[in-house]
Write a protein that holds these residues in place. Structure first.
Motif, PDB file in Angstrom:
ATOM      1  N   SER A  98       0.830  -1.194   0.000  1.00  0.00           N
ATOM      2  CA  SER A  98       0.000   0.000   0.000  1.00  0.00           C
ATOM      3  C   SER A  98       0.871   1.252   0.000  1.00  0.00           C
ATOM      4  O   SER A  98       2.009   1.233   0.469  1.00  0.00           O
ATOM      5  CB  SER A  98      -0.895   0.023   1.254  1.00  0.00           C
TER       6      SER A  98
ATOM      7  N   MET B  24      -3.765   5.871  -2.750  1.00  0.00           N
ATOM      8  CA  MET B  24      -3.740   4.649  -3.555  1.00  0.00           C
ATOM      9  C   MET B  24      -4.565   4.771  -4.835  1.00  0.00           C
ATOM     10  O   MET B  24      -4.114   4.358  -5.905  1.00  0.00           O
ATOM     11  CB  MET B  24      -4.242   3.472  -2.733  1.00  0.00           C
ATOM     12  N   GLU B  25      -5.760   5.333  -4.757  1.00  0.00           N
ATOM     13  CA  GLU B  25      -6.600   5.382  -5.962  1.00  0.00           C
ATOM     14  C   GLU B  25      -6.023   6.330  -7.006  1.00  0.00           C
ATOM     15  O   GLU B  25      -6.125   6.075  -8.208  1.00  0.00           O
ATOM     16  CB  GLU B  25      -8.032   5.776  -5.595  1.00  0.00           C
TER      17      GLU B  25
ATOM     18  N   ARG C 147      -2.882   4.155  -8.286  1.00  0.00           N
ATOM     19  CA  ARG C 147      -3.080   2.781  -8.756  1.00  0.00           C
ATOM     20  C   ARG C 147      -4.326   2.627  -9.624  1.00  0.00           C
ATOM     21  O   ARG C 147      -4.460   1.638 -10.347  1.00  0.00           O
ATOM     22  CB  ARG C 147      -3.149   1.835  -7.558  1.00  0.00           C
TER      23      ARG C 147
ATOM     24  N   LYS D 213     -10.283   1.362  -7.174  1.00  0.00           N
ATOM     25  CA  LYS D 213     -10.049   0.285  -6.209  1.00  0.00           C
ATOM     26  C   LYS D 213     -10.573  -1.056  -6.691  1.00  0.00           C
ATOM     27  O   LYS D 213      -9.966  -2.105  -6.440  1.00  0.00           O
ATOM     28  CB  LYS D 213     -10.687   0.661  -4.870  1.00  0.00           C
TER      29      LYS D 213
ATOM     30  N   TRP E 219      -7.989  -3.123  -8.545  1.00  0.00           N
ATOM     31  CA  TRP E 219      -6.729  -3.529  -7.935  1.00  0.00           C
ATOM     32  C   TRP E 219      -6.633  -5.049  -7.870  1.00  0.00           C
ATOM     33  O   TRP E 219      -7.625  -5.763  -7.734  1.00  0.00           O
ATOM     34  CB  TRP E 219      -6.608  -2.999  -6.518  1.00  0.00           C
TER      35      TRP E 219
ATOM     36  N   ILE F  61       1.794   0.715  -9.249  1.00  0.00           N
ATOM     37  CA  ILE F  61       1.631   1.871  -8.366  1.00  0.00           C
ATOM     38  C   ILE F  61       2.651   2.908  -8.806  1.00  0.00           C
ATOM     39  O   ILE F  61       3.862   2.725  -8.651  1.00  0.00           O
ATOM     40  CB  ILE F  61       1.836   1.490  -6.890  1.00  0.00           C
TER      41      ILE F  61
ATOM     42  N   GLY G  71       6.237   2.442   0.351  1.00  0.00           N
ATOM     43  CA  GLY G  71       5.099   1.576   0.568  1.00  0.00           C
ATOM     44  C   GLY G  71       5.102   0.966   1.953  1.00  0.00           C
ATOM     45  O   GLY G  71       6.136   0.899   2.624  1.00  0.00           O
TER      46      GLY G  71
END
Length: 232
Positions: free
Chosen positions: A136, A140-141, A144, A147, A150, A160, A198
């Protein structure tokens, strides 16, 4: 009796000091002569034993020729360390990567071992790629994607994106990448810039791997140092 106690205490202090010294001792994973301490996993060589390995030593440098695709993997498993790598693209720019916490071979696309990849691809150095393991990062959104997309296997959003652009040196010059792994954290610097950090990694130890992924890459330094804390 007092003399024995003093001697015992002195020996204890010496042992503790020695243990601390050995814990922080850096070791080069590449001896400049051969690939001792490493093994290759190149799927195409299973089908055609005549193929030459894409990994070799040339003029004191560790070289990934890029093809056939595969990985050069440490024999040893490592945990809680700083990995310092100096690399450059020898010709045309392209793709490569350093994999940390590598374990089960050929877990993704019958090629990539379970791991967290630290990307070296030209103009994308510092990205994380989740390879049947996960990690993580903040936002994140944003970094990456949605959601619901993912994942850690084929067809999922495994990339990422790194924190910065423009940290790579011009082609032909040496890049310096530092990766620190401590417990469930992985932190990455490129040429002195923090490019990724991360946490909550699903794995905390494993082998280290370098890729052959289409482009010729030279490595002149692969240095590992045990650590007890992450650098600021």
């Amino acid at each position: 009796m007092k003399h024995y106690i003093i001697i015992a205490l002195a020996l204890g202090l010496f042992c503790c000091k020695s243990a601390n010294s050995s814990h922080s001792k850096a070791q080069s994973l590449f001896n400049g002569k051969d690939l001792s301490g490493w093994h290759t996993d190149v799927p195409d060589m299973d089908k055609n034993p005549q193929l030459k390995s894409p990994f070799l030593v040339r003029n004191g440098l560790l070289v990934s020729l890029g093809t056939p695709g595969g990985h050069l993997i440490t024999d040893a498993i490592h945990q809680n360390y700083r990995l310092e790598i100096e690399y450059r693209f020898a010709g045309k720019p392209g793709n490569c990567g350093a994999l940390v916490h590598a374990s089960t071979p050929r877990a993704l696309y019958s090629m990539f071992p379970k791991s967290i990849e630290v990307q070296m691809m030209h103009q994308n150095a510092g990205d994380f790629w989740c390879i049947v393991e996960d990690i993580s990062v903040p936002e994140m959104e944003k970094r990456r994607g949605p959601k619901e997309k993912w994942g850690i296997t084929e067809g999922k959003e495994r990339r990422i994106v790194n924190l910065t652009d423009g940290s790579e040196k011009p082609l032909g010059e040496w890049n310096s990448m530092t990766i620190e792994c401590l417990n469930a954290e992985v932190k990455v610097w490129l040429n002195g810039d923090l490019v990724n950090h991360g946490f909550n990694s699903t794995t905390t130890k494993g082998q280290i791997a370098l890729q052959a992924e289409g482009a010729e890459v030279e490595f002149r330094k692969v240095m590992l140092t045990p650590i007890r804390k992450i650098s600021k």
